[in-house]
Design a protein around this motif. Structure first.
Motif, PDB file in Angstrom:
ATOM      1  N   ASP A  37       3.007 -88.921  37.139  1.00 36.14           N
ATOM      2  CA  ASP A  37       2.551 -87.863  38.034  1.00 36.14           C
ATOM      3  C   ASP A  37       3.155 -87.995  39.431  1.00 36.14           C
ATOM      4  N   ILE A  38       3.332 -89.233  39.887  1.00 29.71           N
ATOM      5  CA  ILE A  38       4.001 -89.450  41.176  1.00 29.71           C
ATOM      6  C   ILE A  38       5.424 -88.911  41.094  1.00 29.71           C
ATOM      7  N   ALA A  39       6.106 -89.237  40.009  1.00 18.76           N
ATOM      8  CA  ALA A  39       7.489 -88.806  39.824  1.00 18.76           C
ATOM      9  C   ALA A  39       7.586 -87.286  39.859  1.00 18.76           C
ATOM     10  N   ALA A  40       6.699 -86.621  39.157  1.00 19.90           N
ATOM     11  CA  ALA A  40       6.722 -85.152  39.128  1.00 19.90           C
ATOM     12  C   ALA A  40       6.454 -84.581  40.514  1.00 19.90           C
ATOM     13  N   ARG A  41       5.485 -85.125  41.196  1.00 24.89           N
ATOM     14  CA  ARG A  41       5.109 -84.610  42.520  1.00 24.89           C
ATOM     15  C   ARG A  41       6.197 -84.840  43.562  1.00 24.89           C
ATOM     16  N   CYS A  42       6.864 -86.001  43.472  1.00 27.89           N
ATOM     17  CA  CYS A  42       7.887 -86.358  44.457  1.00 27.89           C
ATOM     18  C   CYS A  42       9.290 -85.931  44.045  1.00 27.89           C
ATOM     19  N   ARG A  43       9.401 -85.357  42.836  1.00 23.68           N
ATOM     20  CA  ARG A  43      10.706 -84.944  42.313  1.00 23.68           C
ATOM     21  C   ARG A  43      11.655 -86.132  42.195  1.00 23.68           C
ATOM     22  N   THR A  45      12.649 -89.746  39.491  1.00 23.83           N
ATOM     23  CA  THR A  45      12.504 -90.269  38.142  1.00 23.83           C
ATOM     24  C   THR A  45      11.391 -91.307  38.134  1.00 23.83           C
ATOM     25  N   GLU A  46      10.834 -91.555  36.963  1.00 25.92           N
ATOM     26  CA  GLU A  46       9.799 -92.587  36.843  1.00 25.92           C
ATOM     27  C   GLU A  46      10.365 -93.949  37.226  1.00 25.92           C
ATOM     28  N   ARG A  47      11.619 -94.195  36.867  1.00 25.42           N
ATOM     29  CA  ARG A  47      12.259 -95.464  37.220  1.00 25.42           C
ATOM     30  C   ARG A  47      12.359 -95.624  38.741  1.00 25.42           C
ATOM     31  N   ALA A  48      12.727 -94.554  39.446  1.00 23.69           N
ATOM     32  CA  ALA A  48      12.821 -94.600  40.908  1.00 23.69           C
ATOM     33  C   ALA A  48      11.450 -94.860  41.527  1.00 23.69           C
ATOM     34  N   VAL A  49      10.412 -94.215  40.992  1.00 25.02           N
ATOM     35  CA  VAL A  49       9.054 -94.425  41.504  1.00 25.02           C
ATOM     36  C   VAL A  49       8.628 -95.873  41.279  1.00 25.02           C
ATOM     37  N   ALA A  50       8.902 -96.418  40.105  1.00 25.22           N
ATOM     38  CA  ALA A  50       8.543 -97.815  39.820  1.00 25.22           C
ATOM     39  C   ALA A  50       9.251 -98.753  40.796  1.00 25.22           C
ATOM     40  N   ARG A  51      10.508 -98.487  41.099  1.00 18.95           N
ATOM     41  CA  ARG A  51      11.262 -99.308  42.045  1.00 18.95           C
ATOM     42  C   ARG A  51      10.663 -99.194  43.453  1.00 18.95           C
ATOM     43  N   ILE A  52      10.293 -97.978  43.851  1.00 15.33           N
ATOM     44  CA  ILE A  52       9.693 -97.771  45.173  1.00 15.33           C
ATOM     45  C   ILE A  52       8.351 -98.484  45.261  1.00 15.33           C
ATOM     46  N   ILE A  53       7.532 -98.379  44.229  1.00 15.20           N
ATOM     47  CA  ILE A  53       6.240 -99.070  44.222  1.00 15.20           C
ATOM     48  C   ILE A  53       6.459-100.570  44.340  1.00 15.20           C
ATOM     49  N   SER A  54       7.451-101.090  43.632  1.00 10.69           N
ATOM     50  CA  SER A  54       7.774-102.510  43.716  1.00 10.69           C
ATOM     51  C   SER A  54       8.166-102.898  45.143  1.00 10.69           C
ATOM     52  N   ASP A  55       9.004-102.074  45.795  1.00  9.94           N
ATOM     53  CA  ASP A  55       9.380-102.316  47.192  1.00  9.94           C
ATOM     54  C   ASP A  55       8.149-102.354  48.089  1.00  9.94           C
ATOM     55  N   LEU A  56       7.278-101.362  47.929  1.00 14.46           N
ATOM     56  CA  LEU A  56       6.085-101.262  48.771  1.00 14.46           C
ATOM     57  C   LEU A  56       5.140-102.431  48.544  1.00 14.46           C
ATOM     58  N   GLU A  57       5.013-102.868  47.292  1.00 14.22           N
ATOM     59  CA  GLU A  57       4.182-104.034  46.990  1.00 14.22           C
ATOM     60  C   GLU A  57       4.783-105.307  47.582  1.00 14.22           C
ATOM     61  N   GLN A  58       6.072-105.481  47.390  1.00 14.70           N
ATOM     62  CA  GLN A  58       6.752-106.691  47.845  1.00 14.70           C
ATOM     63  C   GLN A  58       6.617-106.867  49.349  1.00 14.70           C
ATOM     64  N   ASP A  59       6.647-105.770  50.092  1.00 13.17           N
ATOM     65  CA  ASP A  59       6.546-105.846  51.547  1.00 13.17           C
ATOM     66  C   ASP A  59       5.123-105.688  52.068  1.00 13.17           C
TER      67      ASP A  59
END
Length: 112
Positions: A37-43, A45-59
């Protein structure tokens, strides 16, 4: 192209808001939101969203707990933004531009 309810139409060219900020705003709006749902809302890919979430968690900008197949995210509103030009501004400051009633999401009353 199928347009889902609540999903903005495609856009070309530059924008003011980064993908990281968009993902963080969607999560702040719904801490139990699915990556799909994040991917759809932000336009994105699911892979890009997972990578962004990982970045946000890591920092340290968000954390997640997993219960079964469901993730629940917690945004850290007091975390300071990374860029020197935004020195002293917090995640809550950013989200105040992107998300309505952000104070209630962080357990604080909204002041006007």
């Amino acid at each position: 192209m199928l347009n889902m309810v609540g999903v903005p139409a495609s856009h070309t060219g530059w924008t003011f808001i980064t993908s990281h900020a968009r993902v963080l705003a969607v999560i702040a709006d719904n801490p139990n939101v699915r990556i799909r749902d994040i991917a759809a809302r932000c336009r994105l890919t699911e892979r890009a969203v997972a990578r962004i979430i990982s970045d946000l968690e890591q920092d340290g900008y968000l954390s997640r707990t997993r219960e079964g197949r469901t993730n629940t995210y917690r945004v850290e509103p007091d975390k300071v933004l990374r860029h020197p030009a935004e020195a002293g501004l917090s995640v809550a400051s950013l989200l105040s531009l992107l998300v309505r009633d952000e104070g209630e999401r962080f357990g604080k009353p909204v002041t006007q």
